[in-house]
Scaffold this motif. Structure first.
Motif, PDB file in Angstrom:
ATOM      1  N   VAL A 131      15.218  -2.153  -8.671  1.00  0.00           N
ATOM      2  CA  VAL A 131      13.866  -1.612  -8.490  1.00  0.00           C
ATOM      3  C   VAL A 131      12.924  -2.763  -8.180  1.00  0.00           C
ATOM      4  O   VAL A 131      12.707  -3.643  -9.017  1.00  0.00           O
ATOM      5  N   THR A 132      12.376  -2.768  -6.962  1.00  0.00           N
ATOM      6  CA  THR A 132      11.538  -3.886  -6.523  1.00  0.00           C
ATOM      7  C   THR A 132      10.061  -3.545  -6.434  1.00  0.00           C
ATOM      8  O   THR A 132       9.249  -4.451  -6.243  1.00  0.00           O
ATOM      9  N   LYS A 133       9.705  -2.244  -6.564  1.00  0.00           N
ATOM     10  CA  LYS A 133       8.306  -1.859  -6.405  1.00  0.00           C
ATOM     11  C   LYS A 133       7.824  -1.007  -7.580  1.00  0.00           C
ATOM     12  O   LYS A 133       7.491   0.170  -7.437  1.00  0.00           O
ATOM     13  N   PRO A 134       7.770  -1.608  -8.792  1.00  0.00           N
ATOM     14  CA  PRO A 134       7.226  -0.853  -9.926  1.00  0.00           C
ATOM     15  C   PRO A 134       5.750  -0.545  -9.708  1.00  0.00           C
ATOM     16  O   PRO A 134       5.054  -1.267  -8.988  1.00  0.00           O
ATOM     17  N   VAL A 135       5.301   0.539 -10.314  1.00  0.00           N
ATOM     18  CA  VAL A 135       3.899   0.931 -10.210  1.00  0.00           C
ATOM     19  C   VAL A 135       3.084   0.121 -11.213  1.00  0.00           C
ATOM     20  O   VAL A 135       3.411   0.077 -12.403  1.00  0.00           O
ATOM     21  N   GLU A 136       2.053  -0.509 -10.723  1.00  0.00           N
ATOM     22  CA  GLU A 136       1.253  -1.398 -11.566  1.00  0.00           C
ATOM     23  C   GLU A 136       0.683  -0.649 -12.764  1.00  0.00           C
ATOM     24  O   GLU A 136       0.141   0.441 -12.642  1.00  0.00           O
ATOM     25  N   GLY A 137       0.846  -1.258 -13.937  1.00  0.00           N
ATOM     26  CA  GLY A 137       0.338  -0.679 -15.175  1.00  0.00           C
ATOM     27  C   GLY A 137       1.297   0.263 -15.877  1.00  0.00           C
ATOM     28  O   GLY A 137       0.993   0.735 -16.974  1.00  0.00           O
TER      29      GLY A 137
ATOM     30  N   ILE B 264       0.862  -1.175   0.000  1.00  0.00           N
ATOM     31  CA  ILE B 264       0.000   0.000   0.000  1.00  0.00           C
ATOM     32  C   ILE B 264       0.898   1.224   0.000  1.00  0.00           C
ATOM     33  O   ILE B 264       1.975   1.222   0.601  1.00  0.00           O
ATOM     34  N   ARG B 265       0.471   2.288  -0.689  1.00  0.00           N
ATOM     35  CA  ARG B 265       1.297   3.487  -0.798  1.00  0.00           C
ATOM     36  C   ARG B 265       0.941   4.481   0.310  1.00  0.00           C
ATOM     37  O   ARG B 265      -0.221   4.624   0.692  1.00  0.00           O
TER      38      ARG B 265
ATOM     39  N   ARG C 185       4.791   1.277   0.610  1.00  0.00           N
ATOM     40  CA  ARG C 185       5.307   1.982  -0.559  1.00  0.00           C
ATOM     41  C   ARG C 185       5.287   3.498  -0.323  1.00  0.00           C
ATOM     42  O   ARG C 185       4.385   4.021   0.335  1.00  0.00           O
ATOM     43  N   PHE C 186       6.276   4.174  -0.923  1.00  0.00           N
ATOM     44  CA  PHE C 186       6.334   5.633  -0.855  1.00  0.00           C
ATOM     45  C   PHE C 186       6.747   6.159  -2.217  1.00  0.00           C
ATOM     46  O   PHE C 186       7.687   5.650  -2.837  1.00  0.00           O
TER      47      PHE C 186
ATOM     48  N   ASP D 256       5.951  -9.304 -11.792  1.00  0.00           N
ATOM     49  CA  ASP D 256       5.636  -9.362 -10.373  1.00  0.00           C
ATOM     50  C   ASP D 256       5.785  -7.948  -9.821  1.00  0.00           C
ATOM     51  O   ASP D 256       6.900  -7.452  -9.646  1.00  0.00           O
ATOM     52  N   TRP D 257       4.644  -7.289  -9.552  1.00  0.00           N
ATOM     53  CA  TRP D 257       4.667  -5.895  -9.116  1.00  0.00           C
ATOM     54  C   TRP D 257       5.218  -5.748  -7.700  1.00  0.00           C
ATOM     55  O   TRP D 257       5.472  -4.634  -7.250  1.00  0.00           O
ATOM     56  N   THR D 258       5.423  -6.852  -6.989  1.00  0.00           N
ATOM     57  CA  THR D 258       5.946  -6.789  -5.619  1.00  0.00           C
ATOM     58  C   THR D 258       7.444  -7.013  -5.544  1.00  0.00           C
ATOM     59  O   THR D 258       8.048  -6.811  -4.486  1.00  0.00           O
ATOM     60  N   SER D 259       8.056  -7.438  -6.651  1.00  0.00           N
ATOM     61  CA  SER D 259       9.499  -7.708  -6.629  1.00  0.00           C
ATOM     62  C   SER D 259      10.258  -7.065  -7.790  1.00  0.00           C
ATOM     63  O   SER D 259      11.480  -6.988  -7.759  1.00  0.00           O
ATOM     64  N   GLY D 260       9.535  -6.619  -8.828  1.00  0.00           N
ATOM     65  CA  GLY D 260      10.195  -6.044  -9.993  1.00  0.00           C
ATOM     66  C   GLY D 260      10.775  -7.062 -10.948  1.00  0.00           C
ATOM     67  O   GLY D 260      11.576  -6.708 -11.820  1.00  0.00           O
TER      68      GLY D 260
END
Length: 208
Positions: free
Chosen positions: A128-134, A7-8, A78-79, A151-155
């Protein structure tokens, strides 16, 4: 047990924002006046102050819920770094050729998202492990493809077919930074009736 919450942080941090990368360098002065410099960290670690995003009592209410749901520093989240949050310059939209992820060998189909920082012939590569979905765009030898999963949680990006030997795999994307609250408390202030502030909300990056 600590876990990461996907969650951001719920407030935009712009005007008045502070933060950025931190390095740890050991500097030993010598009798000659020269010095020896060594680093104990291979990578930088980012710190932020998210306080400027809080402007009202309604914001304080949301912040309190977010802080308590994370159990303070226990769980990460997430930030959105206001200074550095995409694969390219801050005034440009990500393009599929922004960052080199690797080169095909005919068997490997999995590639880690990275961002490379270059200056004066030197460079440092950030995982980069936390790409923004989409937001992800991938290209093979400059030709964009959608035949992949991410995998949007690991990049980690998995191509449907391993790219042939020598094929350049590149990517463009937006990303968040995994962080936690640095302190076990919030310091809140009522500036005037109906207006409140959190003058300092220190956050620290979590390393993979």
């Amino acid at each position: 047990m600590s876990v990461f919450h996907e969650i951001r942080f719920p407030f935009p941090v712009s005007v008045g924002a502070t933060g950025g990368p931190q390095r740890r360098t050991e500097i030993v002065p010598l009798l000659s006046g020269r010095e020896q410099r060594n680093t104990s960290w291979a990578d930088s670690r980012r710190r932020y102050d998210a306080g400027p995003g809080i402007r009202s009592l309604a914001d304080i209410h949301t912040l309190l819920a977010f802080f308590e749901a994370r159990r303070g520093p226990l769980h990460g989240f997430r930030f959105r770094d206001p200074f550095d949050n995409r694969s390219t310059a801050p005034d440009r939209a990500p393009e599929p050729t922004d960052q080199q992820l690797g080169t095909g060998d005919g068997s490997n189909a999995v590639f880690q998202l990275v961002k490379r920082y270059e200056s004066g012939g030197e460079s440092w590569t950030r995982t980069v492990t936390k790409p923004v979905e989409g937001s992800l765009r991938i290209a093979l030898d400059g030709v964009e493809t959608e035949n992949l999963s991410v995998d949007w949680t690991s990049g980690l990006v998995t191509l449907d077919t391993p790219p042939s030997s020598g094929v350049s795999v590149t990517a463009g994307f937006a990303f968040d930074v995994p962080v936690r609250f640095e302190q076990d408390r919030l310091d809140l202030a009522l500036d005037q009736p109906g207006a409140a502030a959190a003058h300092s909300i220190p956050l620290i990056e979590l390393k993979p």
